[in-house]
Design an enzyme around this catalytic site. Structure first.
Site: not given
Ligand code: AMP
Length: 395
Positions: A35, A197, A353, A376
């Site tokens: 940064r 998610k 992220g 964000g």
């Molecule tokens: P996000 O912040 O929504 O981009 O989510 C990122 C997180 O999703 C990372 O910490 C990954 O470890 C997790 N992730 C990715 N694929 C999977 C999976 N198949 N099962 C559980 N967690 C996952």
């Protein structure tokens, strides 16, 4: 869109909102300087013009004035990266700052204390913003990471500068990159959405369906889509209450002629652990006791084909649990596919992220067209929202 290139800063004092919210270790040393480096081009241009810079930033989430969140910890690192002396004053408003600003000569840099030592920063207090505004003839916003917040230093302050305000180079590049993906994109356009998610990405997916030709859905989101279509996902992460939504997304995509690609096979594990037993399974046939933690080889081959057929690529979210080596291969393979497409002329933007962490960790950061600095802020842009920090400069 006014940027620093529209101004000559000679003999001007410039108040710059930077994002120096950097990680510190327990010795208060900066552990990731990205940064600070990102802010350098803007500061360098102003100094080269013969102007002076008053830098303001937040650091962490202090509750009032807390020593451990003082920006004094980063002064020497900022000086080292800028290659010039950096003065520091232990407040961001008041007499001490006034004296320091009055004594600031052309070519000099002054860093103010953490803005969030005052609650007025986050509440967007107009009085506080006016006090900050007094430190510059020109206001430059170069902090994309906070552009989605209507805080005093990111948004409210802009009203005190009429036409003497603009975007720094970093923020301008962020805006241009997002525009290149969402509005002025070369077709075919691909969005890759991974991560944990569906619920945290739903607004992005809905907005992006109007912009893309292809959508890859990967990571933990995969299983909500697969189960909704009748597949067995075993113990994989799955949001049962979002299955209806997943089906609606697929319907909408079809109506809009967006091709959706979901993993067909996965690396499944018998525990959420790096040393778990693993096997490659069809994504619709995962038995109880097993969970899908990465995309499988057939999926990766298909994704490689799609990525390399597209001219504009947006990547948000890892394909698997990349933090564990065993389940990082899909995310790495996807990085290689995007690297290759970029080499062949595609525009690739990585943002929001964990995908940013992944491209840095696996060495892809300089092999894609642009890596966004704002989590964000990037997500809100992808959701189609206008960001108050950007609006404040434009209006
Ligand atoms: P996000 O912040 O929504 O981009 O989510 C990122 C997180 O999703 C990372 O910490 C990954 O470890 C997790 N992730 C990715 N694929 C999977 C999976 N198949 N099962 C559980 N967690 C996952």
């Amino acid at each position: 869109m006014k940027t620093i290139n529209d101004f000559n800063f000679k003999d001007k004092k410039t108040i710059i909102r930077v994002d120096f919210n950097v990680p510190l270790n327990d010795q208060f040393e900066v552990t990731d300087v990205t940064r600070i480096q990102s802010a350098k081009p803007t500061i360098a241009k102003i100094l080269a013009d013969g102007g002076s810079c008053v830098l303001m930033s937040h650091l962490g989430r202090p509750k009032g004035k807390q020593e451990e969140f003082s920006l004094k910890h980063i002064v020497s690192k900022v000086a080292e990266i800028l290659g010039t002396e950096v003065k520091f004053v232990d407040d961001c408003i008041g007499d001490a700052v006034k004296e320091a600003v009055d004594n600031l000569n052309s070519g000099e840099v002054l860093l103010l204390e953490n803005l969030r030592f005052y609650g007025e920063e986050k509440s967007g207090d107009v009085d506080f913003a006016e006090q900050l505004a007094a430190w510059g003839d020109i206001y430059v916003n170069d902090a994309f990471g906070t552009a989605h917040r209507a805080h005093a230093s990111t948004t409210i302050i802009a009203q005190f500068f009429e036409d003497k305000k603009c975007f720094g180079q970093l923020l301008a590049r962020e805006i241009e990159s997002i525009d290149k993906v969402l509005n002025n994109s070369e077709k075919p356009v691909l969005a890759i959405l991974g991560g944990a998610k569906v619920s945290s990405k739903i607004t992005v997916i809905e907005n992006i369906l109007d912009k893309v030709d292809h959508l890859i859905v990967g990571g933990g989101m995969t299983f909500t889509f697969i189960k909704a279509q009748g597949g067995s996902v075993g113990d994989s992460i799955c949001e049962d209450d979002k299955m209806e939504l997943a089906l609606e997304i697929l319907e909408k995509a079809k109506a809009k002629n967006v091709e959706v690609h979901i993993p067909v096979d996965v690396v499944a594990a018998d525990a959420f652990a790096n040393d778990a037993n693993t096997q490659v399974l069809d994504v619709t046939e995962i038995p109880d006791g097993w969970q899908g933690l990465d995309a499988g080889p057939k999926s990766l081959a298909k994704f490689d084909e799609v990525v390399n057929a597209c001219k504009t690529i947006l990547w948000n979210g890892p394909l698997g649990v990349f933090e564990m080596e065993t389940f990082s291969k899909g995310t790495i393979a996807l990085g290689h596919s995007i690297e290759n497409a970029t080499k062949n002329g595609a525009f690739s933007l990585v943002g929001g992220g964990d995908s940013v962490a992944a491209v840095k960790q696996f060495g892809f950061a300089d092999k894609v067209s642009y890596v966004s600095t704002g989590g964000g802020a990037m997500l809100e842009s992808l959701e189609g929202k206008s960001l108050p920090g950007i609006e404040a400069i434009l209006n």
